[in-house]
Enzyme design. Structure first.
Site, PDB file in Angstrom:
ATOM      1  N   HIS A 283      -3.034   7.243   2.517  1.00 59.60           N
ATOM      2  CA  HIS A 283      -3.183   5.568   2.864  1.00 59.60           C
ATOM      3  C   HIS A 283      -4.788   5.656   3.843  1.00 59.60           C
ATOM      4  O   HIS A 283      -5.784   4.181   3.338  1.00 59.60           O
ATOM      5  CB  HIS A 283      -2.065   5.419   3.257  1.00 59.60           C
ATOM      6  CG  HIS A 283      -2.280   3.384   4.319  1.00 59.60           C
ATOM      7  ND1 HIS A 283      -3.268   3.377   5.858  1.00 59.60           N
ATOM      8  CD2 HIS A 283      -2.590   2.764   3.163  1.00 59.60           C
ATOM      9  CE1 HIS A 283      -3.329   1.955   5.221  1.00 59.60           C
ATOM     10  NE2 HIS A 283      -2.795   1.212   4.401  1.00 59.60           N
TER      11      HIS A 283
ATOM     12  N   ARG B  89       0.540   8.867   4.748  1.00 59.21           N
ATOM     13  CA  ARG B  89      -0.285   8.176   5.749  1.00 59.21           C
ATOM     14  C   ARG B  89      -1.436   8.539   6.021  1.00 59.21           C
ATOM     15  O   ARG B  89      -2.812   7.778   5.272  1.00 59.21           O
ATOM     16  CB  ARG B  89       0.160   7.820   6.784  1.00 59.21           C
ATOM     17  CG  ARG B  89      -0.402   7.426   8.378  1.00 59.21           C
ATOM     18  CD  ARG B  89       0.347   6.902   9.670  1.00 59.21           C
ATOM     19  NE  ARG B  89       1.447   5.862   9.306  1.00 59.21           N
ATOM     20  CZ  ARG B  89       0.578   4.687   9.772  1.00 59.21           C
ATOM     21  NH1 ARG B  89      -0.430   4.571  10.216  1.00 59.21           N
ATOM     22  NH2 ARG B  89       1.820   3.821   9.501  1.00 59.21           N
TER      23      ARG B  89
ATOM     24  N   SER C 160       0.667  -0.882  -0.229  1.00 61.31           N
ATOM     25  CA  SER C 160      -0.245   0.049   0.007  1.00 61.31           C
ATOM     26  C   SER C 160       1.002   1.452  -0.038  1.00 61.31           C
ATOM     27  O   SER C 160       1.370   1.998  -0.950  1.00 61.31           O
ATOM     28  CB  SER C 160      -1.255   0.083   1.668  1.00 61.31           C
ATOM     29  OG  SER C 160      -1.810  -0.651   1.051  1.00 61.31           O
TER      30      SER C 160
END
Length: 209
Positions: A43, A40, A17
């Site tokens: 994500h 992040r 990812s």
């Protein structure tokens, strides 16, 4: 038993990812610490174009990181934000506080003529030097700016990520254009949300991806 073809290794899912995000996202113009936070945040939402709306003061991530290392509390506007922060990533067992459902908040909201989310900020008692994560309510971000402008305590950094159609974009512009010298990180426009705010805090709390 039916067995579908998918990746079952959690660590491998994480690795792929983050590799995909870094391959598909234009990060080279961002400082290293901000890029780590951006990865992040992406994500958490799956939108690699998020960086186009990302704005920050030069020392925002550094200031937030240093505050957490020093044991500063984290104030959140929503329970979802407070609940989503990964405790084991916090460097000093930092306290996480959300006063949205504290006794008297509804009455306080009526008294000041604002939302519960905004009124809840009036109960924040250790804001000086804290990290503030706003992932839901634009009124909370506006209220925070009002309180600081009136001489209230100043957080070390403000992660301003409210979401929605009414006031979200405007509140983030108000933070980004503040003349109070506040350290900030925002995603301009309507995008934001609890998951994004949580991701930002988690990225700042630990440098481990």
């Amino acid at each position: 038993m039916t067995e579908l073809d998918y990746i079952r290794d959690g660590a491998e899912i994480y690795r792929r990812s983050f590799a995909t995000i870094r391959a598909e996202t234009r990060l080279e113009h961002l400082p290293t610490d901000v890029a780590r936070v951006a990865v992040r945040m992406i994500h958490s939402c799956g939108m690699t174009d998020l960086v186009e709306d990302l704005a920050f003061s030069p020392n925002a991530v550094k200031a937030a990181r240093e505050a957490l290392l020093a044991g500063a509390p984290i104030y959140c506007d929503a329970e979802m934000v407070a609940s989503g922060i990964t405790r084991k990533r916090l460097p000093a067992g930092n306290e996480i506080r959300c006063t949205l459902n504290a006794p008297g908040v509804s009455e306080l909201a009526q008294r000041i003529g604002n939302t519960r989310s905004a009124a809840a900020l009036d109960l924040w008692d250790r804001v000086e030097g804290a990290v503030v994560a706003i992932g839901n309510a634009p009124t909370a971000l506006f209220r925070l700016l009002e309180l600081i402008a009136d001489g209230g305590p100043r957080p070390a950094a403000i992660l301003g990520l409210p979401v929605g159609f009414i006031g979200a974009a405007e509140s983030k512009v108000a933070l980004a254009e503040n003349t109070l010298g506040l350290e900030y990180l925002v995603v301009h426009g309507r995008r934001g949300g609890s998951a994004m705010a949580v991701a930002a805090v988690n990225a700042i709390a630990s440098e481990q991806e």
